[in-house]
Design a protein around this motif. Structure first.
Motif, mmCIF file in Angstrom:
data_model
loop_
_atom_site.group_PDB
_atom_site.id
_atom_site.type_symbol
_atom_site.label_atom_id
_atom_site.label_comp_id
_atom_site.label_asym_id
_atom_site.label_seq_id
_atom_site.Cartn_x
_atom_site.Cartn_y
_atom_site.Cartn_z
ATOM 1 N N GLN A 31 24.671 22.313 38.615
ATOM 2 C CA GLN A 31 24.894 20.929 38.191
ATOM 3 C C GLN A 31 24.623 20.776 36.693
ATOM 4 O O GLN A 31 25.359 20.088 35.985
ATOM 5 N N ASN A 32 23.600 21.447 36.210
ATOM 6 C CA ASN A 32 23.259 21.407 34.791
ATOM 7 C C ASN A 32 24.393 21.978 33.943
ATOM 8 O O ASN A 32 24.748 21.419 32.906
ATOM 9 N N GLU A 33 24.973 23.085 34.387
ATOM 10 C CA GLU A 33 26.097 23.685 33.661
ATOM 11 C C GLU A 33 27.291 22.735 33.614
ATOM 12 O O GLU A 33 27.930 22.564 32.575
ATOM 13 N N LYS A 34 27.611 22.091 34.752
ATOM 14 C CA LYS A 34 28.716 21.138 34.787
ATOM 15 C C LYS A 34 28.465 19.964 33.841
ATOM 16 O O LYS A 34 29.367 19.530 33.121
ATOM 17 N N LEU A 35 27.241 19.470 33.847
ATOM 18 C CA LEU A 35 26.908 18.341 32.967
ATOM 19 C C LEU A 35 26.973 18.746 31.494
ATOM 20 O O LEU A 35 27.426 17.964 30.658
ATOM 21 N N GLN A 36 26.555 19.958 31.172
ATOM 22 C CA GLN A 36 26.648 20.439 29.795
ATOM 23 C C GLN A 36 28.105 20.526 29.348
ATOM 24 O O GLN A 36 28.446 20.165 28.218
ATOM 25 N N GLU A 37 28.986 21.007 30.244
ATOM 26 C CA GLU A 37 30.410 21.069 29.919
ATOM 27 C C GLU A 37 30.970 19.674 29.700
ATOM 28 O O GLU A 37 31.750 19.441 28.775
ATOM 29 N N ARG A 38 30.576 18.735 30.547
ATOM 30 C CA ARG A 38 31.038 17.343 30.405
ATOM 31 C C ARG A 38 30.558 16.747 29.088
ATOM 32 O O ARG A 38 31.305 16.030 28.408
ATOM 33 N N ILE A 39 29.329 17.048 28.697
ATOM 34 C CA ILE A 39 28.797 16.563 27.423
ATOM 35 C C ILE A 39 29.613 17.115 26.265
ATOM 36 O O ILE A 39 29.945 16.399 25.318
ATOM 37 N N LYS A 40 29.967 18.395 26.339
ATOM 38 C CA LYS A 40 30.785 19.001 25.284
ATOM 39 C C LYS A 40 32.143 18.316 25.200
ATOM 40 O O LYS A 40 32.645 18.030 24.115
ATOM 41 N N GLU A 41 32.761 18.053 26.355
ATOM 42 C CA GLU A 41 34.061 17.375 26.365
ATOM 43 C C GLU A 41 33.968 15.985 25.744
ATOM 44 O O GLU A 41 34.795 15.603 24.910
ATOM 45 N N LEU A 42 32.971 15.235 26.163
ATOM 46 C CA LEU A 42 32.823 13.866 25.653
ATOM 47 C C LEU A 42 32.482 13.857 24.170
ATOM 48 O O LEU A 42 32.966 12.991 23.428
ATOM 49 N N THR A 43 31.683 14.814 23.719
ATOM 50 C CA THR A 43 31.364 14.902 22.294
ATOM 51 C C THR A 43 32.626 15.204 21.489
ATOM 52 O O THR A 43 32.838 14.629 20.417
ATOM 53 N N ALA A 44 33.469 16.078 22.019
ATOM 54 C CA ALA A 44 34.728 16.388 21.334
ATOM 55 C C ALA A 44 35.625 15.153 21.277
ATOM 56 O O ALA A 44 36.261 14.877 20.258
ATOM 57 N N GLN A 45 35.663 14.372 22.360
ATOM 58 C CA GLN A 45 36.461 13.151 22.370
ATOM 59 C C GLN A 45 35.952 12.146 21.343
ATOM 60 O O GLN A 45 36.740 11.528 20.618
ATOM 61 N N VAL A 46 34.633 11.973 21.278
ATOM 62 C CA VAL A 46 34.056 11.034 20.313
ATOM 63 C C VAL A 46 34.362 11.482 18.891
ATOM 64 O O VAL A 46 34.718 10.677 18.027
ATOM 65 N N ALA A 47 34.259 12.769 18.634
ATOM 66 C CA ALA A 47 34.562 13.281 17.291
ATOM 67 C C ALA A 47 36.020 13.035 16.948
ATOM 68 O O ALA A 47 36.342 12.614 15.827
ATOM 69 N N TRP A 48 36.928 13.264 17.900
ATOM 70 C CA TRP A 48 38.353 13.026 17.648
ATOM 71 C C TRP A 48 38.618 11.552 17.377
ATOM 72 O O TRP A 48 39.342 11.201 16.445
#
Length: 144
Positions: A31-48
């Motif tokens: 679950q921690n790995e999935k949440l870390q991946e989701r955080i990376k995706e959302l951070t990339a979206q915010v940066a874009w």
């Protein structure tokens, strides 16, 4: 023998709890790995989105050139003149009537002018020589 049996049961119970804790730990790690991946995706979206909103743009609005011929000058010439006249009238009206006069002409103030004043409170700071200072504002509240 009773001690051996008790120890064996205790060891079995501990082994079972270790197994269940290991399974829980494994689930939480996944679950921690999935949440870390989701955080990376959302951070990339915010940066874009930040780049799109605040970043440099190659498209710029052209400066209006007054020498450029107006395509609709013939069709809207009467409307333009009327708009300019209305604008001039509005500017004259605004210039004639200052803000203080407009505030004084409010109907609610006219309605309560004739009513008797029951109480007047003036709040001023204590321990201050008021002659050394200039009053820069005043609030008057009238309650009906």
């Amino acid at each position: 023998m009773e001690e051996k049996d008790i120890l064996l049961k205790t060891i079995e119970g501990l082994n079972a709890s270790v197994a269940s804790l290991s399974a829980t730990n494994k689930k939480q790690a996944e679950q921690n790995e999935k949440l870390q991946e989701r955080i990376k995706e959302l951070t990339a979206q915010v940066a874009w989105l930040n780049r799109q909103l605040f970043g440099r743009k190659s498209e710029k609005l052209r400066v209006y050139d007054s020498n450029m011929p107006d395509l609709f000058a013939d069709e809207f010439s009467g409307v333009r003149q009327l708009a300019e006249e209305k604008r001039d009238e509005a500017v004259e009206k605004i210039e004639k009537e200052p803000a203080e006069v407009r505030k004084q002409n409010r109907w609610n103030r006219k309605m309560i002018e004739d009513l008797p004043v029951l109480e007047t409170d003036t709040i001023e700071p204590k321990g201050v020589d008021l002659s050394l200072y200039r009053r820069i504002g005043e609030e008057i509240t009238k309650v009906v």
